[in-house]
Design a protein around this motif. Structure first.
Motif, PDB file in Angstrom:
ATOM      1  N   PRO A   1      18.923   3.776  -0.750  1.00  0.00           N
ATOM      2  CA  PRO A   1      19.786   2.808  -1.430  1.00  0.00           C
ATOM      3  C   PRO A   1      21.161   3.383  -1.775  1.00  0.00           C
ATOM      4  N   ASP A   2      22.109   2.484  -1.969  1.00  0.00           N
ATOM      5  CA  ASP A   2      23.435   2.850  -2.472  1.00  0.00           C
ATOM      6  C   ASP A   2      23.506   2.745  -3.981  1.00  0.00           C
ATOM      7  N   VAL A   3      22.566   2.020  -4.569  1.00  0.00           N
ATOM      8  CA  VAL A   3      22.480   1.903  -6.028  1.00  0.00           C
ATOM      9  C   VAL A   3      21.050   1.489  -6.365  1.00  0.00           C
ATOM     10  N   VAL A   4      20.572   1.921  -7.541  1.00  0.00           N
ATOM     11  CA  VAL A   4      19.252   1.552  -8.039  1.00  0.00           C
ATOM     12  C   VAL A   4      19.428   0.742  -9.316  1.00  0.00           C
ATOM     13  N   LEU A   5      18.832  -0.457  -9.351  1.00  0.00           N
ATOM     14  CA  LEU A   5      18.955  -1.353 -10.494  1.00  0.00           C
ATOM     15  C   LEU A   5      17.568  -1.716 -11.014  1.00  0.00           C
TER      16      LEU A   5
ATOM     17  N   MET B   1       5.200   6.592  -4.591  1.00  0.00           N
ATOM     18  CA  MET B   1       5.823   5.770  -3.550  1.00  0.00           C
ATOM     19  C   MET B   1       6.804   6.599  -2.724  1.00  0.00           C
ATOM     20  N   ILE B   2       7.567   7.444  -3.395  1.00  0.00           N
ATOM     21  CA  ILE B   2       8.526   8.298  -2.682  1.00  0.00           C
ATOM     22  C   ILE B   2       7.788   9.284  -1.775  1.00  0.00           C
ATOM     23  N   ASP B   3       6.725   9.900  -2.301  1.00  0.00           N
ATOM     24  CA  ASP B   3       5.955  10.858  -1.507  1.00  0.00           C
ATOM     25  C   ASP B   3       5.304  10.196  -0.296  1.00  0.00           C
ATOM     26  N   ASP B   4       5.071   8.900  -0.386  1.00  0.00           N
ATOM     27  CA  ASP B   4       4.457   8.153   0.711  1.00  0.00           C
ATOM     28  C   ASP B   4       5.499   7.560   1.664  1.00  0.00           C
ATOM     29  N   GLY B   5       6.732   8.082   1.588  1.00  0.00           N
ATOM     30  CA  GLY B   5       7.757   7.696   2.551  1.00  0.00           C
ATOM     31  C   GLY B   5       8.477   6.402   2.257  1.00  0.00           C
ATOM     32  N   LEU B   6       8.639   6.073   0.979  1.00  0.00           N
ATOM     33  CA  LEU B   6       9.306   4.813   0.622  1.00  0.00           C
ATOM     34  C   LEU B   6      10.656   4.660   1.309  1.00  0.00           C
ATOM     35  N   PHE B   7      11.510   5.677   1.201  1.00  0.00           N
ATOM     36  CA  PHE B   7      12.872   5.540   1.724  1.00  0.00           C
ATOM     37  C   PHE B   7      12.897   5.572   3.261  1.00  0.00           C
ATOM     38  N   ASP B   8      11.903   6.174   3.870  1.00  0.00           N
ATOM     39  CA  ASP B   8      11.794   6.089   5.323  1.00  0.00           C
ATOM     40  C   ASP B   8      11.472   4.668   5.754  1.00  0.00           C
TER      41      ASP B   8
ATOM     42  N   GLY C   1       0.787  -1.227   0.000  1.00  0.00           N
ATOM     43  CA  GLY C   1       0.000   0.000   0.000  1.00  0.00           C
ATOM     44  C   GLY C   1       0.814   1.270   0.000  1.00  0.00           C
ATOM     45  N   ILE C   2       2.048   1.216  -0.496  1.00  0.00           N
ATOM     46  CA  ILE C   2       2.878   2.418  -0.554  1.00  0.00           C
ATOM     47  C   ILE C   2       2.540   3.192  -1.830  1.00  0.00           C
ATOM     48  N   GLY C   3       2.132   4.425  -1.677  1.00  0.00           N
ATOM     49  CA  GLY C   3       1.767   5.220  -2.840  1.00  0.00           C
ATOM     50  C   GLY C   3       0.560   4.661  -3.564  1.00  0.00           C
ATOM     51  N   GLY C   4      -0.327   4.042  -2.827  1.00  0.00           N
ATOM     52  CA  GLY C   4      -1.504   3.433  -3.437  1.00  0.00           C
ATOM     53  C   GLY C   4      -1.392   1.925  -3.420  1.00  0.00           C
ATOM     54  N   THR C   5      -0.865   1.360  -4.496  1.00  0.00           N
ATOM     55  CA  THR C   5      -0.775  -0.094  -4.609  1.00  0.00           C
ATOM     56  C   THR C   5       0.670  -0.604  -4.605  1.00  0.00           C
ATOM     57  N   GLY C   6       1.630   0.253  -4.356  1.00  0.00           N
ATOM     58  CA  GLY C   6       3.023  -0.161  -4.369  1.00  0.00           C
ATOM     59  C   GLY C   6       3.362  -1.117  -3.236  1.00  0.00           C
ATOM     60  N   VAL C   7       4.339  -1.978  -3.482  1.00  0.00           N
ATOM     61  CA  VAL C   7       4.783  -2.964  -2.503  1.00  0.00           C
ATOM     62  C   VAL C   7       6.304  -2.913  -2.429  1.00  0.00           C
ATOM     63  N   ALA C   8       6.836  -3.001  -1.219  1.00  0.00           N
ATOM     64  CA  ALA C   8       8.288  -3.039  -1.043  1.00  0.00           C
ATOM     65  C   ALA C   8       8.640  -4.126  -0.046  1.00  0.00           C
ATOM     66  N   ALA C   9       9.815  -4.708  -0.218  1.00  0.00           N
ATOM     67  CA  ALA C   9      10.283  -5.762   0.675  1.00  0.00           C
ATOM     68  C   ALA C   9      11.747  -5.538   0.990  1.00  0.00           C
TER      69      ALA C   9
ATOM     70  N   THR D   1      16.089  11.062  -6.555  1.00  0.00           N
ATOM     71  CA  THR D   1      15.611  11.468  -5.238  1.00  0.00           C
ATOM     72  C   THR D   1      16.547  10.998  -4.133  1.00  0.00           C
ATOM     73  N   SER D   2      17.054   9.786  -4.257  1.00  0.00           N
ATOM     74  CA  SER D   2      17.928   9.230  -3.219  1.00  0.00           C
ATOM     75  C   SER D   2      19.373   9.668  -3.368  1.00  0.00           C
ATOM     76  N   GLY D   3      19.750  10.124  -4.573  1.00  0.00           N
ATOM     77  CA  GLY D   3      21.144  10.477  -4.832  1.00  0.00           C
ATOM     78  C   GLY D   3      22.005   9.286  -5.176  1.00  0.00           C
ATOM     79  N   ALA D   4      21.390   8.112  -5.357  1.00  0.00           N
ATOM     80  CA  ALA D   4      22.140   6.890  -5.672  1.00  0.00           C
ATOM     81  C   ALA D   4      22.396   6.786  -7.168  1.00  0.00           C
TER      82      ALA D   4
END
Length: 421
Positions: A169-173, A157-164, A65-73, A354-357
């Motif tokens: 991250p150190d890199v985005v792939l 997802m970012i606006d909904d506090g993803l990185f919090d 439910g991140i940013g609506g329907t987003g999922v993170a693990a 956004t993360s600077g990675a």
């Protein structure tokens, strides 16, 4: 080993990939299920549920439910880099015409861009990384993103506090299936995917009976003249060494053959790679639309409404060099290429900016190699090989899934800390 070539040792990579054959049938079934049940942007409830359950089955720390329907693990496995792996999962408003036994069951909705393949490959890579955690250390953060097709999912997802929630991250792939032969992977350093500006333009005329055009100000003719004039923007206002694309994707006006309507609507899509070119194209569109409207004697000035935007996706040169070195070592030099700049757009880059990675975002092939070769030899690849967003787009299930899982796993291990066997 240099900073550029930090490829995992073949023995380490082989150990982590060893489980892949055991998962292939399950991943193929998952792909067919996702393909048969596509969902539009920000409405991907079923898809998000399938992803969430799969992640929980892997015993990962899951947030839905991140940013609506987003999922993170999060897969935390000791000290080391934090590596973000991303897949998108929304579908398109396209009526599927593949004839596949697992074709879309949703009327007018289709996974015509391969996001079902992206989800399958990332879940497959996570399964391998969980089973092979003895060979690496660090933290893997998996981001399953909605609404890529409308350019809103990553930012939501970012606006909904993803990185919090998952850490910075150190890199985005990330990766995207493409109409290349299976087994091929490609990545371009620097600006790799174009920025997009989508516009809705409303032209105002004066309606009348079709038999009395002299009593009307015809917005259909106004729209037609505008469409033709817009075709000169790229050909006559953009330098030969620069890149821009301007497409009028829709022209809507009227309801009946003998009625001249009051208004006409155009929908434009613009692709650019640099701010100066973008500014030139947008200014030219405004000038032409207003000029044609005035020349036609329009009853009022046109409305020019922005409806969507994607930023340029910029691949970090060092990140690309490091990741491609690992791909060459695993897949072989002949299977790795630089595809050049793509005029398609992607919002995955927002996670990096956004993360600077640093970011590395690549494409991998989903077309049968023999079919591709024959089309290339006949000079008909553009016509005979369905591209993303086509109602006929249908990646070959295998070895596409295997190659996508291997690419994502190889890239992740290139950035994670490796343990001695």
């Amino acid at each position: 080993m240099s900073d550029t070539d930090r490829s995992p040792e073949p023995s380490t990579l082989s150990a982590v990939l060893a489980r892949l054959p055991q998962t292939q049938d399950d991943l193929a079934d998952l792909y067919r299920d996702l393909h048969a049940h596509p969902e539009l942007s920000f409405a991907e409830a079923r898809t998000a549920g399938v992803i969430t359950q799969r992640l929980r089955d892997l015993d990962l720390e899951v947030t839905a439910g991140i940013g609506g329907t987003g999922v993170a693990a999060v897969l935390a496995n000791g000290p080391g880099p934090r590596v973000l792996l991303r897949a998108d999962f929304d579908a398109l408003p396209v009526q599927e015409q593949t004839g596949l036994p697992y074709a879309s069951t949703a009327e007018g909705v289709m996974h015509a861009c391969g996001h079902d393949m992206h989800v399958t490959c990332l879940l497959g890579a996570l399964d391998l990384l969980v089973a092979g955690r003895a060979h690496w250390s660090g933290t893997v953060t998996a981001v399953f993103q909605p609404a890529e097709e409308i350019g809103g999912g990553a930012q939501a997802m970012i606006d909904d506090g993803l990185f919090d929630r998952i850490g910075t991250p150190d890199v985005v792939l990330g990766q995207h299936v493409a109409p290349l032969p299976t087994g091929m992977v490609g990545c371009h350093p620097g600006p790799a995917f174009a920025a997009t500006d989508a516009l809705k333009i409303t032209l105002y005329g004066k309606g009348a009976h079709g038999s009395r055009p002299e009593a009307a100000i015809d917005p259909v003719v106004m729209a037609a003249a505008t469409v033709m004039r817009l075709q000169t923007v790229v050909s006559r206002e953009i330098a030969g060494g620069e890149t821009a694309v301007l497409t009028v994707g829709a022209l809507n006006a009227g309801t009946k053959d003998n009625i001249i309507p009051d208004t006409a609507e155009l929908k434009l899509n613009i692709r650019t790679f640099t701010d100066p070119v973008r500014a030139t194209v947008l200014a030219a569109v405004k000038r032409i639309v207003e000029g044609e409207s005035q020349a036609a004697g329009a009853t009022r000035a046109p409305d020019i409404e922005p409806t969507g935007t994607f930023p340029v996706l910029v691949n970090n040169e060092d990140a690309v060099a490091r990741t491609l070195a690992a791909f060459r070592r695993h897949f072989g030099e002949e299977h790795v290429l630089d595809p050049g700049q793509a005029t398609g757009s992607e919002d995955c880059g927002i996670f990096a900016t956004t993360s600077g990675a640093p970011m590395c975002y690549w494409i991998f092939g989903g077309t049968d190699p023999d079919t591709y070769r024959k089309a290339q030899e006949a000079g008909t690849a553009d016509r005979d090989i369905p591209s993303n967003h086509s109602p006929h787009f249908a990646p070959l299930i295998e070895p596409t899934i295997t190659n996508g899982v291997e690419a994502m796993t190889t890239a992740a291990l290139t950035w994670l800390a490796l343990r001695q066997a």
